[in-house]
Design a protein around this motif. Structure first.
Motif, PDB file in Angstrom:
ATOM      1  N   TRP A 405     125.954  16.989  31.804  1.00 23.32           N
ATOM      2  CA  TRP A 405     124.542  17.223  32.073  1.00 23.32           C
ATOM      3  C   TRP A 405     124.238  18.717  32.128  1.00 23.32           C
ATOM      4  O   TRP A 405     125.042  19.505  32.612  1.00 23.32           O
ATOM      5  N   ALA A 406     123.053  19.095  31.642  1.00 19.90           N
ATOM      6  CA  ALA A 406     122.477  20.407  31.910  1.00 19.90           C
ATOM      7  C   ALA A 406     121.390  20.221  32.962  1.00 19.90           C
ATOM      8  O   ALA A 406     120.869  19.119  33.135  1.00 19.90           O
ATOM      9  N   GLU A 407     121.058  21.300  33.663  1.00 21.29           N
ATOM     10  CA  GLU A 407     120.089  21.188  34.753  1.00 21.29           C
ATOM     11  C   GLU A 407     119.125  22.372  34.759  1.00 21.29           C
ATOM     12  O   GLU A 407     119.543  23.505  34.522  1.00 21.29           O
ATOM     13  N   TRP A 408     117.868  22.077  35.027  1.00 22.11           N
ATOM     14  CA  TRP A 408     116.921  23.153  35.288  1.00 22.11           C
ATOM     15  C   TRP A 408     117.407  23.936  36.496  1.00 22.11           C
ATOM     16  O   TRP A 408     117.708  23.362  37.543  1.00 22.11           O
ATOM     17  N   ASN A 409     117.464  25.261  36.337  1.00 20.61           N
ATOM     18  CA  ASN A 409     117.987  26.124  37.394  1.00 20.61           C
ATOM     19  C   ASN A 409     116.845  26.944  37.984  1.00 20.61           C
ATOM     20  O   ASN A 409     116.520  28.027  37.498  1.00 20.61           O
ATOM     21  N   ASP A 410     116.217  26.426  39.022  1.00 23.79           N
ATOM     22  CA  ASP A 410     115.090  27.132  39.625  1.00 23.79           C
ATOM     23  C   ASP A 410     115.526  28.383  40.379  1.00 23.79           C
ATOM     24  O   ASP A 410     114.695  29.269  40.622  1.00 23.79           O
TER      25      ASP A 410
END
Length: 732
Positions: A405-410
């Motif tokens: 998985w890739a993830e939005w990195n806030d």
């Protein structure tokens, strides 16, 4: 087709596949409902207004109701009436007076018309949702449509752009083309408009690889928006997981979407869909009965264990889809496979993805949905991107998703915004974000691409507004500016909103270049919000979810500043693709490699020395040098690499800083490639020797490339990559 059709030809059919499936001779209908006592299939005329036939599905197998009707085919309009107990206190809300939509419907006709008959209970009754409404809702409901899935694809495979080369471009089907001058008026705002040559060519020339579309699955406009003359522009209220939103179709056929995908693939561009499987528009116990609630409420939704009349609301929207139920989980994974195989999209971004990984005990990295994706031969081969948070307990899970998985990195967004805003004490966190946030993602063999870095997204300020407004201005949403985030870490550069002050305008343009350079020169997967490359504004609205108008539509009259900024982005993206050192497939550690006498990454002060502990934690220090040594091993094989070596200076100070160019090896010099303090793209720069000082202007980013005596392959590669933009600029 009408009342002359022989309903006596009804056959038992098959429980699989679910939905309405045309086989060339008739249609098989299959609907899951574990608690129903009878399911009636309702057939409507071409207008969708007249119900001309109603037939009871004859068979019930493994909790699936099914039947087969020969002699009907694509274009057939239908819906269901599902019988069963109306016992809200037990979680059951069956009401056969309400026409409900097939959760597996591949297309819809008509739009939802809001009215009291849509609700399973009598609005205003003293017993609220415990009462029972007997009005027919069919006249208010869209109708499901049987589709013909045949399409002559010209290509057989998805593009499969490697993750390390991926650059995501987030945009909106309608907003991107609604005002495009080269798109025919009747195609604007549709998939066909997005497939126009002028649109695709612009995206391709920008240098991105993957276009991420805001929700395109069938969604609804909630009445509170319609009452204010607004509507759901973003589309985060999905009702049809297998169907396209009719507003985005120029003609009533799913082939239009397939054609768009094929055109994007031919241009080398991936298509990623933003999908919403965490909730539906049916809301809580006081919401309408549209589909899932009337098909099998107790199965499809997470209900309060001790009070199943009420809904668990981890989404903040009234309900939460119950992916712990095997049939509901199957619905979602079947939907994803449908889009990946039948529609040939290349990946998905999951809204509030933590919800999907929730089990009754909370977020579970080994939960059913994540396990299903990991082992599925289709889903494990596409791009999977999580928005790793929700509003439930333990809902913030950045870095907590499993391998693959890739993830939005806030944290990237917040740190980079704060740094360029001028906030104190940002250097340690900035270094982590520039190196793909290894503190969050470097585990279990995950790679730097797992960190999807972004400065802006659809939700929040655009880049132009980020440097033009200190505060949100959402008055047009009709909520007295109470909606939207208040903590934007934005800076207006000296004036709130539009101004004629030339110095402020120049600083804003430079800050845009600083933010874009930081995003595109960082390790990880960059995501660019469409329009940021040319200065698109929403007038300070940071929550334009309901603004289906010029506030959200792309303004193609971008002016000279927009043209210059677009070319700057093109240069950065060309540079990123040309230099593998900017997109390493292993996390940078900064550790000394004795065998090679080097470090993959070093953090330097203005004297060319490693930052001391005191300098790292000096709250007033707003500048740093990042040295990426291209000789460091770039894979698990313990041997030196032959990538370019680069030195990047980030100076968020309001002062000029003279940096000493670092010494890396013998017979070397440095060539300046990017300088955000300059707008021209055709300037030549004199070589800088190691030990020589070079001035970093206030609030700027510089990228230098190491060149050996007589030049080398890396310098030539960079020149070749940037040549088209130099020539363009020089010919203006």
């Amino acid at each position: 087709m009408g009342s002359g059709y022989d309903l006596g030809a009804l056959a038992e059919g098959s429980p699989f596949p679910r939905g309405a499936t045309y086989d060339g001779q008739g249609v098989n209908f299959a609907l899951f409902s574990a608690h129903a006592t009878k399911v009636e299939l309702c057939l409507f005329d071409e207008s969708g207004e007249t119900e001309w036939a109603r037939v009871t599905l004859p068979e019930y197998t493994d909790e699936v109701w099914h039947g087969y009707l020969p002699g009907i085919g694509p274009g057939t309009r239908y819906g269901y009436r599902v019988h069963g107990p109306y016992e809200p206190d037990a979680g059951h809300r069956f009401n056969p007076n309400k026409l409900v939509l097939d959760p597996y419907a591949k297309a819809f006709m008509g739009s939802l018309q809001w009215g009291p008959a849509l609700f399973g209970y009598e609005i205003g009754h003293p017993d609220a949702d415990l009462s029972f409404d007997e009005r027919d809702s069919a006249h208010l409901m869209p109708k499901c449509v049987v589709v013909d899935s045949r399409f002559q694809w010209q290509q057989n495979e998805r593009l499969r752009v490697p993750w390390d080369r991926t650059v995501i471009y987030e945009t909106h089907v309608r907003g991107y083309t609604q005002q495009h001058p080269d798109v025919p008026y009747h195609l604007r705002g549709t998939f066909a408009g997005l497939a126009e040559d002028a649109v695709i060519e612009r995206i391709r020339k920008l240098g991105v690889t993957s276009v991420e579309l805001l929700p395109v699955q069938m969604f609804v406009d909630q009445p509170y928006l319609l009452d204010k003359g607004l509507r759901n522009h973003w589309g985060y209220d999905t009702l049809g997981f297998f169907a396209l939103h009719p507003r985005y179709l120029s003609a009533p056929t799913i082939d239009e979407f397939k054609y768009m995908v094929e055109r994007f693939h031919a241009a080398g561009l991936e298509v990623i869909l933003d999908v919403v499987y965490n909730h539906t528009p049916e809301g809580n116990e006081l919401g309408p009965t549209l589909s899932f609630k009337g098909v099998d409420n107790a199965s499809y939704y997470r209900l309060m264990p001790e009070q199943p009349r009420y809904y668990i609301n981890d989404t903040g929207t009234g309900n939460t889809l119950n992916l712990s139920h095997p049939r509901v989980l199957q619905t979602v994974t079947d939907s994803l496979r449908y889009w990946a195989t039948e529609m040939r999209v290349d990946g998905f971004r999951f809204d509030l993805a933590t919800i999907l990984a929730r089990e009754p005990h909370g977020y579970d990295e080994g939960g059913g949905f994540l396990d299903s994706c990991r082992q599925d031969p289709v889903l494990s081969s596409v791009k999977l991107i999580a928005e790793p948070w929700d509003c439930g307990p333990g809902g913030y899970q950045v870095g907590g998703f499993p391998p693959g998985w890739a993830e939005w990195n806030d944290t990237f967004r917040d740190t980079v915004r704060a740094f360029w805003k001028g906030d104190e004490g940002q250097l340690p966190d900035l270094a982590r974000r520039l190196t793909a946030s290894g503190d969050k993602f470097d585990r279990r063999g995950r790679r730097p691409w797992a960190s999807v870095n972004f400065i802006t997204a659809h939700d929040g300020f655009t880049l132009h507004d980020l440097v033009s407004y200190n505060d949100k201005h959402n008055e047009a949403n009709g909520e007295e500016n109470r909606d939207g985030h208040a903590d934007n870490r934005s800076w207006n550069c000296g004036a709130e909103g539009p101004t004629h002050d030339a110095d402020i305008l120049a600083l804003r343009e430079q800050q845009k270049r600083n933010l874009l350079a930081t995003l595109l020169l960082a390790q990880g997967t960059p995501m660019l919000l469409a329009g940021d490359e040319c200065g698109r504004t929403q007038g300070g609205n940071n929550n334009a979810y309901c603004q289906d108008n010029k506030t959200s539509w792309f303004d193609w009259d971008i002016g000279e500043d927009g043209v210059r900024l677009t070319r700057f982005v093109q240069r950065l993206l060309a540079l990123r693709q040309a230099l593998p050192v900017l997109r390493r497939n292993r996390f940078l550690t900064g550790e000394w490699r004795e065998a090679f006498e080097l470090r993959d990454c070093a953090w330097l002060d203005e004297q060319g020395n490693d930052l001391t502990e005191e300098q790292w934690h000096d709250p007033g220090r707003r500048w740093i040098g990042m040295l990426l040594d291209g000789r460091a091993p770039s894979s698990g094989i313990d041997r030196p690499s032959d990538d370019a070596t680069v030195f990047v200076v980030f100076n968020a100070s309001h002062e000029e800083i003279d940096f000493v160019m670092p010494h890396v090896s013998e017979a070397q010099s440095w060539e300046l490639v990017i300088d955000t303090a300059q707008t021209a793209t055709s300037e030549e720069h004199a070589a800088l020797a190691a030990g020589q000082t070079h001035r970093s202007e206030a609030r700027s980013v510089q990228l230098h490339i190491l060149v050996t005596d007589g030049g080398d392959i890396h310098a030539r590669t960079v020149k070749e990559a940037l040549a088209p933009f130099v020539e363009e600029r020089a010919s203006d």
